[in-house]
Design an enzyme around this catalytic site. Structure first.
Site, short mmCIF file in Angstrom:
data_model
loop_
_atom_site.label_atom_id
_atom_site.label_comp_id
_atom_site.label_asym_id
_atom_site.label_seq_id
_atom_site.Cartn_x
_atom_site.Cartn_y
_atom_site.Cartn_z
N TRP A 58 -22.61 -2.98 -39.70
CA TRP A 58 -21.83 -4.12 -39.20
C TRP A 58 -22.14 -5.29 -40.11
O TRP A 58 -23.27 -5.75 -40.14
CB TRP A 58 -22.18 -4.45 -37.74
CG TRP A 58 -21.32 -5.55 -37.24
CD1 TRP A 58 -21.54 -6.91 -37.35
CD2 TRP A 58 -20.06 -5.41 -36.58
NE1 TRP A 58 -20.51 -7.61 -36.82
CE2 TRP A 58 -19.58 -6.71 -36.33
CE3 TRP A 58 -19.29 -4.32 -36.20
CZ2 TRP A 58 -18.36 -6.95 -35.70
CZ3 TRP A 58 -18.08 -4.56 -35.57
CH2 TRP A 58 -17.63 -5.86 -35.32
N GLU B 291 -17.18 -14.58 -35.04
CA GLU B 291 -18.34 -14.00 -34.35
C GLU B 291 -18.39 -14.50 -32.90
O GLU B 291 -19.32 -15.19 -32.47
CB GLU B 291 -19.63 -14.33 -35.10
CG GLU B 291 -20.88 -13.66 -34.58
CD GLU B 291 -20.74 -12.15 -34.41
OE1 GLU B 291 -21.27 -11.64 -33.40
OE2 GLU B 291 -20.11 -11.49 -35.26
N TRP B 292 -17.31 -14.19 -32.15
CA TRP B 292 -17.25 -14.47 -30.72
C TRP B 292 -17.58 -15.93 -30.40
O TRP B 292 -16.98 -16.81 -31.01
CB TRP B 292 -18.12 -13.48 -29.95
CG TRP B 292 -17.82 -12.04 -30.27
CD1 TRP B 292 -18.64 -11.13 -30.87
CD2 TRP B 292 -16.58 -11.33 -30.04
NE1 TRP B 292 -18.02 -9.92 -31.02
CE2 TRP B 292 -16.76 -10.00 -30.53
CE3 TRP B 292 -15.35 -11.67 -29.49
CZ2 TRP B 292 -15.75 -9.04 -30.46
CZ3 TRP B 292 -14.35 -10.71 -29.41
CH2 TRP B 292 -14.55 -9.43 -29.89
N GLN C 260 -11.85 -9.85 -34.04
CA GLN C 260 -12.69 -10.61 -34.96
C GLN C 260 -12.09 -10.73 -36.35
O GLN C 260 -12.51 -11.61 -37.11
CB GLN C 260 -14.08 -9.98 -35.04
CG GLN C 260 -14.86 -10.11 -33.74
CD GLN C 260 -16.22 -9.46 -33.82
OE1 GLN C 260 -16.35 -8.27 -33.57
NE2 GLN C 260 -17.23 -10.23 -34.17
N ASN D 228 -16.77 -0.07 -26.75
CA ASN D 228 -17.85 -0.72 -27.48
C ASN D 228 -18.68 -1.58 -26.53
O ASN D 228 -18.15 -2.46 -25.84
CB ASN D 228 -17.30 -1.61 -28.59
CG ASN D 228 -18.41 -2.36 -29.32
OD1 ASN D 228 -19.11 -1.79 -30.15
ND2 ASN D 228 -18.62 -3.63 -28.99
N GLU D 229 -19.96 -1.32 -26.46
CA GLU D 229 -20.96 -2.17 -25.79
C GLU D 229 -20.53 -2.68 -24.41
O GLU D 229 -20.43 -3.88 -24.18
CB GLU D 229 -21.30 -3.35 -26.69
CG GLU D 229 -22.00 -2.95 -27.98
CD GLU D 229 -22.48 -4.13 -28.81
OE1 GLU D 229 -22.12 -5.28 -28.50
OE2 GLU D 229 -23.22 -3.90 -29.78
N GLU E 98 -23.33 0.73 -35.13
CA GLU E 98 -23.48 -0.63 -35.66
C GLU E 98 -24.93 -0.88 -36.00
O GLU E 98 -25.83 -0.51 -35.23
CB GLU E 98 -23.05 -1.71 -34.65
CG GLU E 98 -21.57 -1.88 -34.47
CD GLU E 98 -21.23 -3.03 -33.52
OE1 GLU E 98 -22.04 -3.99 -33.41
OE2 GLU E 98 -20.17 -2.97 -32.88
N TYR F 35 -29.68 -3.57 -33.09
CA TYR F 35 -29.96 -4.78 -33.84
C TYR F 35 -31.43 -5.18 -33.80
O TYR F 35 -32.01 -5.51 -34.83
CB TYR F 35 -29.08 -5.93 -33.33
CG TYR F 35 -27.63 -5.75 -33.72
CD1 TYR F 35 -27.18 -6.17 -34.96
CD2 TYR F 35 -26.73 -5.13 -32.88
CE1 TYR F 35 -25.86 -5.99 -35.35
CE2 TYR F 35 -25.40 -4.94 -33.25
CZ TYR F 35 -24.98 -5.37 -34.49
OH TYR F 35 -23.68 -5.17 -34.87
N HIS G 233 -12.73 -2.93 -27.64
CA HIS G 233 -13.81 -3.75 -28.18
C HIS G 233 -13.64 -5.17 -27.63
O HIS G 233 -13.43 -6.12 -28.38
CB HIS G 233 -13.78 -3.73 -29.71
CG HIS G 233 -15.07 -4.17 -30.34
ND1 HIS G 233 -15.73 -3.42 -31.29
CD2 HIS G 233 -15.82 -5.28 -30.16
CE1 HIS G 233 -16.83 -4.06 -31.68
NE2 HIS G 233 -16.89 -5.19 -31.01
#
Length: 444
Positions: A399, A406-407, A26, A162-163, A359, A289, A118
């Protein structure tokens, strides 16, 4: 100008770790100086990135890392969570960049906290089957051993993955993220192999002497749309799929009921893998989030948080009313962070190690980003309430340091404490950066 809240943030314990997070794909750019990744290939597909952009330059952190470390030093954080790009490590001299970055952080007095995966899988590994191939877990452990051998003399804290939930759901089930597979529930082997890779990575790190290891899993409460049994069942399934599927194997050494038989291999193979997946951790990272309101399926596609969920899912996502939303459309619900942490403590008991929020952040436009200040203020107070309730929380990472790629949204969403002009690459600290700097000074 940053404006402090009327009441100061409550004091966190001595030794509490304050940091900010980024990820390699990113922000780094410099794609010509590394091997291709799944995200490079995915971005090349027409219509996959909403603004048609790429991460070829992004924030150009690869060349401007000294400027960014200076921003970290001025902000006053104790730690910087970045990710190591596996495709870059595969390239000649690729680890040299992380050598330079870690040294620069050391000079600035900022603790390096690398995430080892990630989402930017090397394209060569994807061509060999990617996360659907069990061998990828072994290859990941080999890569981890190379990284820790090079950086382990200066890096003590490590994050394996990550995630994996989002990477499985968005990248392998729905296809809205790289590698773009649309396998629905046939994507579950990708979840298992990522978790296995995590366990093997923990073993590789331990073998190199690492004593401070965690994972960064994303979690959030699943709120039933109503008390109707169909809505309760749907919310329970969503919670299983996005929370327990990725926490239970790591913390309890088992899959939730009904999931183990869906994983690749026979029962004995899965049981053996779970022993690896459940290698003890020193702390457990949570990316938070927002909560999700979930009900019974409605038979139609659903727009959710920038993604389209297909009608055939056994649940539907509903709008959470009565709360402000970010520019991404995500509800701002700080109290759900307290709920999440206390529920984890209650569910996992003494199997839950100390927690770090790896995050937490929001997307808003503008340099005078008072909405972000309000968001962070509310979530820090919610985190402190979890501490008061007895949850062992040891750190908090915002974050993100920089606006970034952003992807699938491209550059349309801005999560940074620092504004980046993606034409000139000029960095400009936002009001939230100044606010957080004052909070950290007050925390000592």
């Amino acid at each position: 100008m940053a404006r402090m809240a009327t009441n100061p943030i409550p004091q966190f314990p001595a030794g509490f770790l304050w940091g900010v997070s980024t990820s390699a794909h990113q922000i780094e750019g410099a794609v010509e100086e590394r091997e291709p990744s799944v995200w490079d290939a995915f971005t090349d597909g027409p219509g996959r990135i909403k603004d048609g952009s790429t991460a070829a330059v992004a924030c150009d952190h690869y060349h401007r890392y000294r400027e960014d470390v200076a921003l970290l030093r001025e902000l006053g954080v104790g730690a910087y969570r970045f990710s190591v790009s596996w495709p870059r490590v595969l390239s000649p001299g690729g680890l040299d960049f992380y050598d330079r970055l870690v040294d620069e952080l050391g000079t600035a007095g900022v603790r390096p906290v690398p995430t080892l995966f990630h989402w930017d899988l090397p394209w060569s590994v994807e061509e060999a089957g990617g996360w659907l191939n069990r061998d990828t877990a072994e290859r990941f452990a080999e890569y981890v051993a190379v990284v820790v051998e090079r950086l382990g003399d200066r890096v003590s804290r490590w994050i394996t993955l990550n995630e994996p939930a989002e990477h499985t759901l968005l990248g392998h089930a729905l296809g809205t993220h790289a590698p773009g597979r649309q396998l629905m529930f046939d994507a579950l082997p990708a979840a298992h192999h990522q978790l296995l890779a995590h366990g093997l990575a923990v073993r590789a790190l331990r073998a190199a002497g690492a004593t401070d290891i965690g994972i960064a899993n994303s979690h959030g409460p699943a709120w039933p749309a109503s008390d109707d049994p169909a809505d309760l069942e749907a919310a329970g399934f969503y919670d299983l799929l996005l929370n327990r599927l990725f926490a239970d194997p790591v913390l309890l050494g088992q899959y939730p009921e009904g999931i183990a038989e869906l994983m690749p291999g026979d029962a004995e193979d899965v049981a053996a893998d779970l022993k690896v997946i459940a290698e003890p951790l020193d702390w457990y990272g949570i990316n938070y989030y927002a909560p999700t309101k979930v009900g019974a399926p409605q038979g139609t596609e659903i727009e959710f948080g920038g993604f389209t969920l297909p009608a055939e899912l056994p649940f539907s996502v509903r709008e959470i009313e009565g709360y402000p939303v970010t520019d991404f459309g995500w509800p701002v619900v700080p109290e759900a962070l307290t709920e999440l942490l206390t529920s984890f403590r209650d569910h996992y008991g003494d199997r839950l190690p100390p927690v770090v929020i790896t995050e937490n952040g929001c997307s808003y436009e503008g340099l005078d980003d008072q909405e972000r200040i309000t968001f962070l203020d509310g979530h820090l107070r919610a985190l402190h309430r979890a501490l008061e309730a007895g949850v062992d929380v040891r750190g908090y990472f915002v974050w993100s340091l920089l606006d970034n790629f952003e992807w699938a949204e491209g550059y349309a969403r801005r999560f940074g404490l620092v504004h980046v002009n993606f034409e000139t690459l000029e960095r400009t600290p936002k009001a939230s950066y100044g606010w957080l700097r004052e909070v950290l000074r007050a925390q000592g």
